[in-house]
Motif scaffolding. Sequence first.
Motif, PDB file in Angstrom:
ATOM      1  N   THR A  64       0.815  -1.215   0.000  1.00  0.00           N
ATOM      2  CA  THR A  64       0.000   0.000   0.000  1.00  0.00           C
ATOM      3  C   THR A  64       0.849   1.266   0.000  1.00  0.00           C
ATOM      4  N   LYS A  65       2.147   1.124  -0.203  1.00  0.00           N
ATOM      5  CA  LYS A  65       3.034   2.281  -0.307  1.00  0.00           C
ATOM      6  C   LYS A  65       3.555   2.380  -1.736  1.00  0.00           C
ATOM      7  N   ALA A  66       3.850   3.584  -2.162  1.00  0.00           N
ATOM      8  CA  ALA A  66       4.295   3.818  -3.531  1.00  0.00           C
ATOM      9  C   ALA A  66       5.608   3.085  -3.822  1.00  0.00           C
ATOM     10  N   SER A  67       5.736   2.549  -5.020  1.00  0.00           N
ATOM     11  CA  SER A  67       6.995   1.937  -5.450  1.00  0.00           C
ATOM     12  C   SER A  67       8.051   3.029  -5.602  1.00  0.00           C
ATOM     13  N   SER A  68       9.271   2.707  -5.253  1.00  0.00           N
ATOM     14  CA  SER A  68      10.354   3.673  -5.417  1.00  0.00           C
ATOM     15  C   SER A  68      10.712   3.795  -6.895  1.00  0.00           C
ATOM     16  N   PRO A  69      11.292   4.922  -7.305  1.00  0.00           N
ATOM     17  CA  PRO A  69      11.744   5.058  -8.694  1.00  0.00           C
ATOM     18  C   PRO A  69      12.710   3.944  -9.088  1.00  0.00           C
ATOM     19  N   GLY A  70      13.531   3.502  -8.133  1.00  0.00           N
ATOM     20  CA  GLY A  70      14.471   2.422  -8.420  1.00  0.00           C
ATOM     21  C   GLY A  70      13.756   1.122  -8.750  1.00  0.00           C
ATOM     22  N   THR A  71      12.673   0.828  -8.018  1.00  0.00           N
ATOM     23  CA  THR A  71      11.889  -0.381  -8.274  1.00  0.00           C
ATOM     24  C   THR A  71      11.241  -0.319  -9.656  1.00  0.00           C
ATOM     25  N   ILE A  72      10.661   0.824  -9.988  1.00  0.00           N
ATOM     26  CA  ILE A  72      10.006   0.979 -11.296  1.00  0.00           C
ATOM     27  C   ILE A  72      11.045   0.880 -12.410  1.00  0.00           C
ATOM     28  N   LYS A  73      12.219   1.429 -12.183  1.00  0.00           N
ATOM     29  CA  LYS A  73      13.279   1.340 -13.184  1.00  0.00           C
ATOM     30  C   LYS A  73      13.717  -0.106 -13.384  1.00  0.00           C
ATOM     31  N   SER A  74      13.713  -0.900 -12.310  1.00  0.00           N
ATOM     32  CA  SER A  74      14.060  -2.317 -12.415  1.00  0.00           C
ATOM     33  C   SER A  74      13.042  -3.073 -13.260  1.00  0.00           C
ATOM     34  N   TYR A  75      11.756  -2.749 -13.091  1.00  0.00           N
ATOM     35  CA  TYR A  75      10.717  -3.346 -13.931  1.00  0.00           C
ATOM     36  C   TYR A  75      10.944  -2.980 -15.388  1.00  0.00           C
ATOM     37  N   HIS A  76      11.254  -1.720 -15.629  1.00  0.00           N
ATOM     38  CA  HIS A  76      11.496  -1.260 -17.004  1.00  0.00           C
ATOM     39  C   HIS A  76      12.646  -2.036 -17.626  1.00  0.00           C
ATOM     40  N   SER A  77      13.708  -2.234 -16.869  1.00  0.00           N
ATOM     41  CA  SER A  77      14.877  -2.951 -17.371  1.00  0.00           C
ATOM     42  C   SER A  77      14.539  -4.401 -17.698  1.00  0.00           C
ATOM     43  N   SER A  78      13.802  -5.067 -16.798  1.00  0.00           N
ATOM     44  CA  SER A  78      13.438  -6.470 -17.020  1.00  0.00           C
ATOM     45  C   SER A  78      12.520  -6.625 -18.224  1.00  0.00           C
ATOM     46  N   LEU A  79      11.559  -5.728 -18.368  1.00  0.00           N
ATOM     47  CA  LEU A  79      10.631  -5.804 -19.499  1.00  0.00           C
ATOM     48  C   LEU A  79      11.326  -5.470 -20.810  1.00  0.00           C
ATOM     49  N   ARG A  80      12.241  -4.522 -20.779  1.00  0.00           N
ATOM     50  CA  ARG A  80      12.994  -4.186 -21.994  1.00  0.00           C
ATOM     51  C   ARG A  80      13.810  -5.376 -22.474  1.00  0.00           C
ATOM     52  N   THR A  81      14.447  -6.071 -21.530  1.00  0.00           N
ATOM     53  CA  THR A  81      15.237  -7.249 -21.879  1.00  0.00           C
ATOM     54  C   THR A  81      14.347  -8.360 -22.434  1.00  0.00           C
ATOM     55  N   PHE A  82      13.195  -8.555 -21.809  1.00  0.00           N
ATOM     56  CA  PHE A  82      12.252  -9.591 -22.245  1.00  0.00           C
ATOM     57  C   PHE A  82      11.737  -9.304 -23.652  1.00  0.00           C
ATOM     58  N   PHE A  83      11.339  -8.064 -23.913  1.00  0.00           N
ATOM     59  CA  PHE A  83      10.784  -7.743 -25.225  1.00  0.00           C
ATOM     60  C   PHE A  83      11.868  -7.716 -26.309  1.00  0.00           C
ATOM     61  N   ASN A  84      13.103  -7.415 -25.935  1.00  0.00           N
ATOM     62  CA  ASN A  84      14.206  -7.539 -26.907  1.00  0.00           C
ATOM     63  C   ASN A  84      14.384  -8.998 -27.308  1.00  0.00           C
TER      64      ASN A  84
END
Length: 337
Positions: free
Chosen positions: A95-115
Amino acid sequence: MQKSTHLLSKNRSPENSISASVLSRLLDSYLLACDIASHSDRTIQNRRERIRGLLWFLGKRGLETCGLDELRQFMHYLGHGHEEPGGRFGCARLTKASSPGTIKSYHSSLRTFFNWLVEEGELESSPMERIKPPIDRPDQIQPFSNDQLRKLLLAAKKTTHPRRNEAILLLLLDTGIRASEICSLRVCDLSLQEGSIRVEGKGGKKRSLHFDRETKKALYLYLAEEERHADQALFLSDRGRDAGEGLTRQGLLVAIRRMGKQAGIASVRCSPHTFRHTFAISFLRAGGNVFTLKELLGHTSLAMTNRYVSVAQADLSEAARRFSPVAHLKRGKLTQS
């Protein structure tokens, strides 16, 4: 114009998106490819959890395909999902906001997956290339004070598992170990005789960390509580469905927050990473050099370690004045060659 010979899978939609059901089916193949490429177990586990988060979101929203628009919605959800009833990902604890670092980690994982999906011919191009990673501003580094550390250790003695918690706090403080690393420790990674632990850090990189007599004593007393197997997790959970299993990162965070609340600490964030900050700054203040600190923390670049230098700058400036060759020359203390 010559027609491209690049063959695309029939799973690809006309709008450069992919079926959610196919995405789910391809996840196992992708993780197998990561394993074959010798990615660390933790890297694979993190990617699995993040991609499953995307799949959960698609299902919850009733989205049958995944492309640029759906990925943008998901990235927005990561920053605001905690505001929804039931918490982010339907978990009441989130129930607390995700940190920018956490969101950036998701972005990195999804970018690698879609590549990877592009390489496999499932997509013509990756929609993640059009989504910029969020700005991840480093947290303001604020270590624990000695008084706060004493209060935390006293609070640990009043918990339901005092010996375990005291050993955890001392090991965190004495080594600067990451939360993920301490939760991954096995009994066989520990050498009480040498006062050291073997740690597998990010990217599967291994290093040895050493600890002092008080930490050794706390670990000995903790392990003396019951007989343990060499391949068993060093720190065990004592709550909920995970009781008796290895302590998780979330379980570690909750335990430290409880001790911080018990200790009445509100001015500093009570988390495993604050212990890491405290270790690093204490090391520099005691005269340790930044190159050694880089190796102890398991950093891949000196730039990451240099964040701590500015925090300890006042002490370092004083040390520079104290050991100034010119000042020593004027006092007649310059070493004769």
